[in-house]
Every structure is written in structure tokens, then in C-alpha cells.
Design an enzyme around this catalytic site. Structure first.
Site, PDB file in Angstrom:
ATOM      1  CB  CYS A  58       1.078  -2.201   4.772  1.00 34.90           C
ATOM      2  SG  CYS A  58       0.857  -3.255   6.215  1.00 34.90           S
TER       3      CYS A  58
ATOM      4  CB  THR B 134       2.296  -2.059  10.955  1.00 36.60           C
ATOM      5  OG1 THR B 134       1.093  -2.535  10.333  1.00 36.60           O
ATOM      6  CG2 THR B 134       2.060  -0.674  11.548  1.00 36.60           C
TER       7      THR B 134
ATOM      8  CG  HIS C 267       8.516 -28.222  11.609  1.00 33.21           C
ATOM      9  ND1 HIS C 267       8.202 -27.655  12.813  1.00 33.21           N
ATOM     10  CD2 HIS C 267       9.851 -28.472  11.646  1.00 33.21           C
ATOM     11  CE1 HIS C 267       9.282 -27.532  13.552  1.00 33.21           C
ATOM     12  NE2 HIS C 267      10.298 -28.032  12.870  1.00 33.21           N
TER      13      HIS C 267
ATOM     14  CG  ASP D 191      -0.332   0.211   2.538  1.00 25.97           C
ATOM     15  OD1 ASP D 191       0.918   0.313   2.605  1.00 25.97           O
ATOM     16  OD2 ASP D 191      -1.068   0.299   3.537  1.00 25.97           O
TER      17      ASP D 191
ATOM     18  CG  HIS E 247       9.979 -24.251  12.683  1.00 30.19           C
ATOM     19  ND1 HIS E 247      10.032 -24.160  14.053  1.00 30.19           N
ATOM     20  CD2 HIS E 247      11.211 -24.651  12.287  1.00 30.19           C
ATOM     21  CE1 HIS E 247      11.249 -24.482  14.477  1.00 30.19           C
ATOM     22  NE2 HIS E 247      11.983 -24.772  13.418  1.00 30.19           N
TER      23      HIS E 247
HETATM   24  C1  RB5 Z   1      -1.637   3.036   6.489  1.00 27.46           C
HETATM   25  O1  RB5 Z   1      -1.616   4.254   7.146  1.00 27.46           O
HETATM   26  C2  RB5 Z   1      -1.351   1.904   7.470  1.00 27.46           C
HETATM   27  O2  RB5 Z   1      -2.445   1.747   8.317  1.00 27.46           O
HETATM   28  C3  RB5 Z   1      -1.064   0.623   6.720  1.00 27.46           C
HETATM   29  O3  RB5 Z   1       0.016   0.810   5.879  1.00 27.46           O
HETATM   30  C4  RB5 Z   1      -0.720  -0.560   7.589  1.00 27.46           C
HETATM   31  O4  RB5 Z   1       0.252  -0.249   8.530  1.00 27.46           O
HETATM   32  C5  RB5 Z   1      -1.859  -1.278   8.177  1.00 27.46           C
HETATM   33  O5  RB5 Z   1      -1.727  -2.281   8.878  1.00 27.46           O
END
Ligand code: RB5
Length: 146
Positions: A65, A67, A133, A8, A98
């Protein structure tokens, strides 16, 4: 090995770094975006990419993304996908050995490009150990199919 790479807006810079790495490593990949200036919704990129791994079009997926969490949650809704959210090299190796993870999720806002490159290189280069596994992974697949 064929890899699908996507992100994203929160993962664009790291995705470009990983695209360069895959090129350097000679790993075939398709980059499905996003080519976004503004904000997009991570499931719109993560779920289609995960489906293309689950249906066998790609062997592995790398989803990025901010996080890595949204991408990993989204991808793990697709039956046949075992997405691992990884921000260290030990886990990159362990999740291949695993869990036979077929999708790697990372967060651009969590780790730097140098560590992400090492994670990808390790994850791409590590085989599933199978053995005990395999039975555990089979239990996940059985749950999906019941
Ligand atoms: C976008 O701001 C952020 O929420 C997305 O990139 C991600 O971290 C969501 O889990």
C-alpha cells in the site's frame, strides 16, 4: 513456492514492479489487484490475501500500500499470519530467519523500486532458522489459539 501479491491504489506501481521481479525469478504467483483508478480500502485486499496464506493456499504473501502499514496491520489480524513491514534488506533477512514471516508488507510511497526488488529477493530466498526462534514463534501461535 506459491505467492499471493496484492495492493491498494497506493501500491499499484510497486506491485507491477514486484510482479515483473517474481516472473524473472520464476516464482509462481497470483496477483489479486487492485486494478483501480480511484481510491480503494486496503483491508479489502489485504485481509483476503492474508486468509489465503493462513489457509495454506499460498506459502507467502506480498502486500503493498502507500506506507505498507495498513496492509501489515490488516494482515496481522488473521490468525496464522506473521506479516512483517520491511523497508530495508537487513530486516528482510532477519524477519525470515527469526520470525518465519509469511507476509511481506511494503510501502510504495516509502521506498523505490530498486530497494523493494532487493528486499523481495532476500525475503523470498531466506529460510527460517528455527532453533530458539521456533520457541518464540510458537508462543505467538499459542496466544492465537488460546
Ligand atoms: C491510501 O491513501 C493509504 O492510506 C494506504 O495506501 C496506506 O498507506 C495505508 O496504510
Amino acid at each position: 513456492m506459491k505467492v499471493i501479491l496484492t495492493s491498494d491504489h497506493g501500491g499499484v506501481n510497486l506491485r507491477k514492479e514486484i510482479a515483473d521481479l517474481l516472473t524473472e525469478l520464476g516464482v509462481a504467483f497470483v496477483d489479486t489487484g487492485c486494478d483501480c483508478e480511484g481510491s480503494v480500502d486496503y483491508p479489502d485486499y489485504g485481509i483476503p490475501a492474508a486468509e489465503r496464506v493462513a489457509n495454506g493456499e499460498f506459502d507467502r504473501g506480498i502486500l503493498i500500500c502507500g506506507t505498507g502499514i495498513g496492509m501489515s496491520i490488516s494482515a496481522n489480524k488473521v490468525p496464522g499470519v506473521r506479516a512483517a513491514l520491511v523497508h530495508d534488506v537487513f530486516s528482510a533477512k532477519a524477519t525470515r530467519e527469526h520470525n518465519d514471516s509469511n507476509i511481506l508488507a511494503m510501502g510504495e510511497r516509502v521506498i523505490g523500486a530498486g530497494l523493494a526488488r532487493e528486499i523481495v529477493q532476500t525475503w523470498i530466498g531466506t529460510e527460517f532458522t528455527a532453533g530458539r526462534h521456533q520457541n518464540r514463534v510458537n508462543k505467538i501461535t499459542d496466544y492465537e489459539n488460546k
